[in-house]
Design a protein around this motif. Sequence first.
Motif, mmCIF file in Angstrom:
data_model
loop_
_atom_site.group_PDB
_atom_site.id
_atom_site.type_symbol
_atom_site.label_atom_id
_atom_site.label_comp_id
_atom_site.label_asym_id
_atom_site.label_seq_id
_atom_site.Cartn_x
_atom_site.Cartn_y
_atom_site.Cartn_z
ATOM 1 N N THR A 265 -64.386 9.904 -51.737
ATOM 2 C CA THR A 265 -63.764 9.220 -52.866
ATOM 3 C C THR A 265 -62.251 9.349 -52.765
ATOM 4 O O THR A 265 -61.736 10.438 -52.490
ATOM 5 N N TRP A 266 -61.546 8.257 -52.967
ATOM 6 C CA TRP A 266 -60.091 8.264 -52.972
ATOM 7 C C TRP A 266 -59.594 7.178 -53.915
ATOM 8 O O TRP A 266 -60.210 6.124 -54.043
ATOM 9 N N GLN A 267 -58.515 7.469 -54.600
ATOM 10 C CA GLN A 267 -57.952 6.527 -55.564
ATOM 11 C C GLN A 267 -59.078 5.959 -56.436
ATOM 12 O O GLN A 267 -59.761 6.702 -57.129
ATOM 13 N N THR A 268 -59.309 4.658 -56.422
ATOM 14 C CA THR A 268 -60.407 4.089 -57.226
ATOM 15 C C THR A 268 -61.588 3.671 -56.365
ATOM 16 O O THR A 268 -62.469 2.949 -56.823
ATOM 17 N N SER A 269 -61.619 4.139 -55.130
ATOM 18 C CA SER A 269 -62.650 3.700 -54.184
ATOM 19 C C SER A 269 -63.580 4.850 -53.811
ATOM 20 O O SER A 269 -63.229 6.031 -53.912
ATOM 21 N N LEU A 298 -53.802 6.461 -46.383
ATOM 22 C CA LEU A 298 -53.450 6.890 -47.734
ATOM 23 C C LEU A 298 -52.073 7.538 -47.740
ATOM 24 O O LEU A 298 -51.719 8.261 -46.807
ATOM 25 N N SER A 302 -52.158 11.873 -51.957
ATOM 26 C CA SER A 302 -53.385 11.245 -52.447
ATOM 27 C C SER A 302 -54.494 12.287 -52.600
ATOM 28 O O SER A 302 -54.665 13.163 -51.754
ATOM 29 N N LYS A 303 -55.253 12.191 -53.672
ATOM 30 C CA LYS A 303 -56.381 13.084 -53.893
ATOM 31 C C LYS A 303 -57.626 12.498 -53.254
ATOM 32 O O LYS A 303 -57.953 11.331 -53.452
ATOM 33 N N LYS A 317 -55.490 17.266 -51.338
ATOM 34 C CA LYS A 317 -54.442 16.255 -51.386
ATOM 35 C C LYS A 317 -53.839 16.087 -50.006
ATOM 36 O O LYS A 317 -53.613 17.071 -49.299
#
Length: 360
Positions: A265-269, A298, A302-303, A317
């Motif tokens: 999972t990253w950002q909204t994806s 990324l 980025s988380k 991150k």
Amino acid sequence: MRLMRTSKRVALIAFALTSAHSLPISLAMAEDEPIAVPLIKLEYPGNPPNIRMLYVRLLKLGARKVNQPLLFDTGSSGVTIDCKIVLPRKLCSDNGIQIEKDIEVDGIVVTTEKVTAVYGGYTEFGQLAKARLTFGDAKRPAETFEAIDVLIRYKKTRNSDGMIVGGPLWPQGTFGVSPLGGIGADQSIKSPMAAVTLSDRLRRGYRLEPIGERWKVCTNERGDCPATRSLYVGLREQDKHGFRLHPLVRANPAHNFPTLETCITWQTSRACAPTLFDTGNSTIMIADKASTDAASSLPKGSKVSVDVPGVDQWTFKTEYRPEVELKSHLDHHIVGIRYFEKNGLLIDLDADEIGLRLGN
């Protein structure tokens, strides 16, 4: 009289313990412990930065002393090594090893059979050889109980343009320990881990403990890279505690590595796919069919979360770009070296299992 009989009995027990293995008691006990193999931590100098890899020291090939670090790779199977390191230089050329028939050099049987090993960014061209391997720490080395197949490399080319490459920033060979697959038409060049000599009390396999988060810019040629005792060959039952174990499987018959179904999972994806946990890759690659940019990655900070069934979620991150890359052409995720800084990997060859364990 009682004191004399007691002393004699103690002496007989001590003799029996040492005679059983023809070793002192302390050394006999050590033989029942997994073999600790130091891993060299290397961050390549120059650009691009943050290229980080692990190396294992090959001490001997056959009877020939080598003392050469090879790339430690959980994502590939089989050992490869540069021709000039193990054979007389006059036999090595970019067209092949200059022999007309099979020969033996220092306990290394070199054949005329040519073999190609294809990796993510480069291809190795070599010839099949057979030899016993000795690797790790010279004080208690790991060694194979028989000669195994290896690839002696005579040429290495970059996949992007086919150019011959070499020099200190390219590994002098690969120590591939993936428990599945192999190199060559019949995949005979396999991980050496199944052939390591072990005590009867140890299971075949290995575990990789966290390697730590600190890295140093260094080279093997300068000999200034730090080592960590994170790799242990041979397993006791207690070594498996805390690991979530899964059957050894590959998602595709064409894959020469095991995979675990994983969601990233990253950002909204979010993308779920079979995943390779790979010490031979310095980044994390997400199989993202929605990505259209070949250079997509990324940004720093980025988380990212990595979920494996039965294993606690690993969240981190990004520290640089491109630490996490989005790849539309991949059918599997690749989780690279960052994962191994704080988490563990275990391979049980007797039970055909792979295990993960999250650290702190």
